[in-house]
Design a protein around this motif. Structure first.
Motif, PDB file in Angstrom:
ATOM      1  N   ASP A 280      30.900  62.044 100.930  1.00  0.00           N
ATOM      2  CA  ASP A 280      32.048  62.920 100.651  1.00  0.00           C
ATOM      3  C   ASP A 280      33.359  62.142 100.784  1.00  0.00           C
ATOM      4  O   ASP A 280      33.914  61.672  99.801  1.00  0.00           O
ATOM      5  CB  ASP A 280      32.045  64.155 101.551  1.00  0.00           C
ATOM      6  N   SER A 281      33.870  61.947 102.013  1.00  0.00           N
ATOM      7  CA  SER A 281      35.139  61.237 102.189  1.00  0.00           C
ATOM      8  C   SER A 281      35.269  60.762 103.639  1.00  0.00           C
ATOM      9  O   SER A 281      34.628  61.295 104.545  1.00  0.00           O
ATOM     10  CB  SER A 281      36.319  62.141 101.828  1.00  0.00           C
ATOM     11  N   LEU A 282      36.112  59.756 103.823  1.00  0.00           N
ATOM     12  CA  LEU A 282      36.413  59.243 105.158  1.00  0.00           C
ATOM     13  C   LEU A 282      37.893  58.871 105.218  1.00  0.00           C
ATOM     14  O   LEU A 282      38.468  58.426 104.216  1.00  0.00           O
ATOM     15  CB  LEU A 282      35.574  58.003 105.482  1.00  0.00           C
ATOM     16  N   ARG A 283      38.482  59.028 106.405  1.00  0.00           N
ATOM     17  CA  ARG A 283      39.913  58.705 106.568  1.00  0.00           C
ATOM     18  C   ARG A 283      40.045  57.426 107.396  1.00  0.00           C
ATOM     19  O   ARG A 283      39.667  57.390 108.571  1.00  0.00           O
ATOM     20  CB  ARG A 283      40.646  59.865 107.234  1.00  0.00           C
ATOM     21  N   LEU A 284      40.587  56.389 106.779  1.00  0.00           N
ATOM     22  CA  LEU A 284      40.737  55.080 107.407  1.00  0.00           C
ATOM     23  C   LEU A 284      42.006  55.031 108.259  1.00  0.00           C
ATOM     24  O   LEU A 284      43.092  55.358 107.790  1.00  0.00           O
ATOM     25  CB  LEU A 284      40.798  53.998 106.328  1.00  0.00           C
ATOM     26  N   HIS A 285      41.848  54.564 109.518  1.00  0.00           N
ATOM     27  CA  HIS A 285      43.000  54.476 110.425  1.00  0.00           C
ATOM     28  C   HIS A 285      43.305  53.050 110.892  1.00  0.00           C
ATOM     29  O   HIS A 285      44.433  52.771 111.310  1.00  0.00           O
ATOM     30  CB  HIS A 285      42.783  55.369 111.649  1.00  0.00           C
ATOM     31  N   ILE A 298      44.117  39.644 102.222  1.00  0.00           N
ATOM     32  CA  ILE A 298      42.843  40.336 102.017  1.00  0.00           C
ATOM     33  C   ILE A 298      43.131  41.827 101.904  1.00  0.00           C
ATOM     34  O   ILE A 298      43.917  42.376 102.676  1.00  0.00           O
ATOM     35  CB  ILE A 298      41.830  40.036 103.142  1.00  0.00           C
ATOM     36  N   SER A 299      42.539  42.471 100.900  1.00  0.00           N
ATOM     37  CA  SER A 299      42.891  43.865 100.607  1.00  0.00           C
ATOM     38  C   SER A 299      41.684  44.652 100.131  1.00  0.00           C
ATOM     39  O   SER A 299      40.675  44.091  99.694  1.00  0.00           O
ATOM     40  CB  SER A 299      43.995  43.926  99.551  1.00  0.00           C
ATOM     41  N   ILE A 300      41.808  45.983 100.223  1.00  0.00           N
ATOM     42  CA  ILE A 300      40.812  46.900  99.656  1.00  0.00           C
ATOM     43  C   ILE A 300      41.393  47.468  98.370  1.00  0.00           C
ATOM     44  O   ILE A 300      42.506  48.012  98.363  1.00  0.00           O
ATOM     45  CB  ILE A 300      40.468  48.033 100.634  1.00  0.00           C
ATOM     46  N   PHE A 301      40.638  47.327  97.298  1.00  0.00           N
ATOM     47  CA  PHE A 301      41.088  47.792  95.989  1.00  0.00           C
ATOM     48  C   PHE A 301      40.219  48.947  95.527  1.00  0.00           C
ATOM     49  O   PHE A 301      38.990  48.865  95.538  1.00  0.00           O
ATOM     50  CB  PHE A 301      41.019  46.652  94.972  1.00  0.00           C
ATOM     51  N   ASP A 302      40.857  50.048  95.160  1.00  0.00           N
ATOM     52  CA  ASP A 302      40.173  51.221  94.625  1.00  0.00           C
ATOM     53  C   ASP A 302      40.056  51.047  93.109  1.00  0.00           C
ATOM     54  O   ASP A 302      41.027  51.211  92.378  1.00  0.00           O
ATOM     55  CB  ASP A 302      40.969  52.489  94.964  1.00  0.00           C
ATOM     56  N   LYS A 303      38.858  50.683  92.625  1.00  0.00           N
ATOM     57  CA  LYS A 303      38.671  50.446  91.189  1.00  0.00           C
ATOM     58  C   LYS A 303      38.796  51.727  90.394  1.00  0.00           C
ATOM     59  O   LYS A 303      39.277  51.724  89.261  1.00  0.00           O
ATOM     60  CB  LYS A 303      37.294  49.821  90.940  1.00  0.00           C
ATOM     61  N   THR A 304      38.377  52.835  90.974  1.00  0.00           N
ATOM     62  CA  THR A 304      38.434  54.122  90.268  1.00  0.00           C
ATOM     63  C   THR A 304      39.875  54.546  90.040  1.00  0.00           C
ATOM     64  O   THR A 304      40.242  54.984  88.952  1.00  0.00           O
ATOM     65  CB  THR A 304      37.682  55.198  91.062  1.00  0.00           C
ATOM     66  N   GLY A 334      46.508  57.814 108.422  1.00  0.00           N
ATOM     67  CA  GLY A 334      45.266  57.438 107.765  1.00  0.00           C
ATOM     68  C   GLY A 334      45.333  57.471 106.253  1.00  0.00           C
ATOM     69  O   GLY A 334      46.271  58.017 105.659  1.00  0.00           O
ATOM     70  N   ILE A 335      44.332  56.847 105.623  1.00  0.00           N
ATOM     71  CA  ILE A 335      44.194  56.803 104.168  1.00  0.00           C
ATOM     72  C   ILE A 335      42.785  57.271 103.822  1.00  0.00           C
ATOM     73  O   ILE A 335      41.802  56.813 104.404  1.00  0.00           O
ATOM     74  CB  ILE A 335      44.419  55.387 103.629  1.00  0.00           C
ATOM     75  N   TRP A 336      42.695  58.149 102.824  1.00  0.00           N
ATOM     76  CA  TRP A 336      41.399  58.710 102.438  1.00  0.00           C
ATOM     77  C   TRP A 336      40.656  57.784 101.479  1.00  0.00           C
ATOM     78  O   TRP A 336      41.236  57.256 100.541  1.00  0.00           O
ATOM     79  CB  TRP A 336      41.578  60.076 101.783  1.00  0.00           C
ATOM     80  N   LEU A 337      39.347  57.606 101.723  1.00  0.00           N
ATOM     81  CA  LEU A 337      38.435  56.943 100.802  1.00  0.00           C
ATOM     82  C   LEU A 337      37.353  57.952 100.428  1.00  0.00           C
ATOM     83  O   LEU A 337      36.944  58.769 101.261  1.00  0.00           O
ATOM     84  CB  LEU A 337      37.789  55.709 101.439  1.00  0.00           C
ATOM     85  N   TYR A 338      36.860  57.859  99.164  1.00  0.00           N
ATOM     86  CA  TYR A 338      35.991  58.910  98.642  1.00  0.00           C
ATOM     87  C   TYR A 338      34.647  58.369  98.161  1.00  0.00           C
ATOM     88  O   TYR A 338      34.545  57.234  97.673  1.00  0.00           O
ATOM     89  CB  TYR A 338      36.701  59.622  97.493  1.00  0.00           C
TER      90      TYR A 338
END
Length: 378
Positions: A280-285, A298-304, A334-338
Motif C-alpha cells: 500500500d504505502s509507507l512514510r519515510l522519515h 545518492i538519491s531515491i528516484f520515483d520513476k512513476t 515524512g515523504i510517502w512512497l507507494y
C-alpha cells in the motif's frame, strides 16, 4: 639415541616446512584477510588489547572496541574489525533507540582522532527474536537483519524528534566496527573505536520506525567478470570480487553491490522496488546513506512520478581521499512512497584520482511503522 636424533630432525624440518607454507599462504591472502589473521594473532597473544570495555548509563550505551593495529593502507572493507553482542539492559523494559555514534580513539593518548580511521559500524538485530516479541513473525527473514550502519562521512546521527526504534532492553544487538586507512601508507598506530547507542525510556509519545535496506546492484559478466564492458556507457560493472556482495537476479544473471569506478564522472542507477517491499504505502522519515570516497550524491528516484524524492549530498575532502560529510535525509513530516510506484537508487561519482576505485551505494531507510505502533499502544 640415533632414532631420537632423527625424530627431532624430522620434527624440525616439518616445523620449518609448515612455517614457510604458512608465510607463503599469508602473503597470498587479500589485504582484508591479512587484516583478519593479524588482528586475531595480536589479540590472542596479548600483544594488543583484545577486550571490549562497556559503560552503560540511562541514556547511552557506550563501549570501546579491542585495539586495532593500523600498519598500512586499508581501503573500504579491508581494515581490522571486531564484533560484540550487546543488551541495552537486563530487563524486558521497552526502550527507544534514538541515534548512534562512532569515533576513533588513539589508544596511547586516549584522545579522539580523525574519522579517517573509521570504515563503518554496523548494528544488526536478531529478527526472529525481535519480531516474535511483537507477534510479527511474517517479517522474519524478509531482508538482511541490519538495523543501520554508520560509515566514513556519517559517523553520527539522531532520528527525527519523536521517532526511534523500539527494543526490549534485554534483546540482543550485534555491533561490528571496522577500521580504515586510505591516506597514510607508512604507519604503525594503535587505535580503538568508541561506539554509542543512544536510547530513552518509552513515554507513550514516540513513534516507531521500521528499517529497510536498499542498495545498488549492477550486472556483470559471470563468465568473464573482470573484463571491461564493451559499451562504457552501459550500466554493467566490474565487481571488486565475486565472493562477497554478489547476487543472482533469479534468472541466472549476476549482480554486484561492490564494484569498480573509472577515473571520470559517472552515474549509476538500480531498481529498488523489490527491495522496498511496500504494501500500500509507507512514510519515510530518515535515511542513512552508505557510500565510498568519490561518491558525490545518492538519491531515491520515483520513476512513476518522474521525480527525485530524496537526495543526499556527499562532500569529499579536497586535499586527501575520504568523505568529509554525508548528509542524511531527516523529516518529522515524512515523504510517502507507494506500492504501485517504481523506485530507483541513483548514485553519482567523480573519481578525481588517477586510478580506478571501489564503490558501494546503499541507504538505510526508516519508515513510520503503523502496524507496530498499534501493537505497542494497545
Amino acid at each position: 639415541m640415533l632414532l631420537k636424533s632423527k625424530i627431532y630432525k624430522y620434527l624440525t624440518f616439518a616445523f620449518f616446512l609448515s612455517s614457510m607454507l604458512g608465510i607463503v599462504t599469508f602473503y597470498l591472502l587479500s589485504n582484508r584477510h591479512k587484516a583478519i589473521v593479524k588482528t586475531l594473532f595480536f589479540q590472542k597473544t596479548g600483544l594488543v588489547d583484545g577486550e571490549w570495555t562497556v559503560n552503560n548509563d540511562t541514556k547511552e550505551y557506550k563501549m570501546r572496541s579491542p585495539t586495532f593495529l593500523i600498519d598500512g593502507i586499508y581501503k573500504s572493507m579491508e581494515g581490522p574489525k571486531a564484533s560484540r553482542y550487546i543488551q541495552l539492559n537486563q530487563t524486558e523494559k521497552l526502550l527507544w533507540i534514538t541515534g548512534f555514534n562512532v569515533k576513533a580513539i588513539d589508544e596511547k593518548t586516549n584522545k579522539t582522532i580523525s574519522n579517517d580511521f573509521i570504515c563503518h559500524m554496523n548494528v544488526d538485530i536478531n529478527d526472529t527474536q525481535y519480531y516474535s516479541h511483537w507477534q510479527l513473525e511474517d517479517r522474519i527473514g524478509k531482508q538482511y537483519p541490519r538495523l543501520t550502519s554508520l560509515s566514513n562521512g556519517l559517523e553520527n546521527f539522531d532520528f527525527p524528534k519523536g521517532f526511534g526504534v523500539p527494543i526490549i532492553g534485554n534483546d540482543f544487538l550485534n555491533v561490528t566496527t571496522q577500521s580504515l586507512n586510505i591516506n597514510i601508507p607508512t604507519i604503525f598506530k594503535t587505535i580503538k573505536h568508541e561506539v554509542t547507542v543512544k536510547y530513552e525510556n518509552y513515554n507513550k509519545t514516540q513513534k516507531p520506525l521500521l528499517s529497510k535496506t536498499v542498495f545498488i546492484e549492477l550486472p556483470y559478466d559471470k563468465k568473464n567478470p573482470y573484463k571491461c564492458p564493451l559499451d562504457p556507457a552501459s550500466n554493467q560493472c566490474i565487481p571488486v570480487e565475486t565472493k562477497n556482495h554478489s547476487y543472482d537476479d533469479g534468472k541466472g544473471n549476476m549482480l554486484s553491490g561492490h564494484w569498480v569506478i573509472p577515473t571520470r564522472t559517472k552515474t549509476y542507477r538500480s531498481s529498488i522496488t523489490k527491495q522496498l517491499q511496500i504494501k500500500d504505502s509507507l512514510r519515510l522519515h530518515f535515511s542513512a546513506p552508505h557510500v565510498h570516497p568519490f561518491a558525490t550524491n545518492i538519491s531515491i528516484f520515483d520513476k512513476t512520478a518522474n521525480k527525485t524524492i530524496t537526495a543526499c549530498k556527499v562532500t569529499n575532502y579536497k586535499n586527501k581521499i575520504g568523505l568529509a560529510k554525508i548528509e542524511p535525509f531527516s523529516s518529522e513530516t515524512g515523504i510517502w512512497l507507494y506500492e504501485n510506484h517504481e523506485y530507483e537508487l541513483v548514485l553519482t561519482t567523480n573519481n578525481t584520482s588517477k586510478i580506478d576505485q571501489d564503490m558501494m551505494g546503499s541507504m538505510f531507510l526508516f519508515f513510520y511503522d503503523s502496524e507496530l505502533d498499534n501493537k505497542i499502544s494497545h
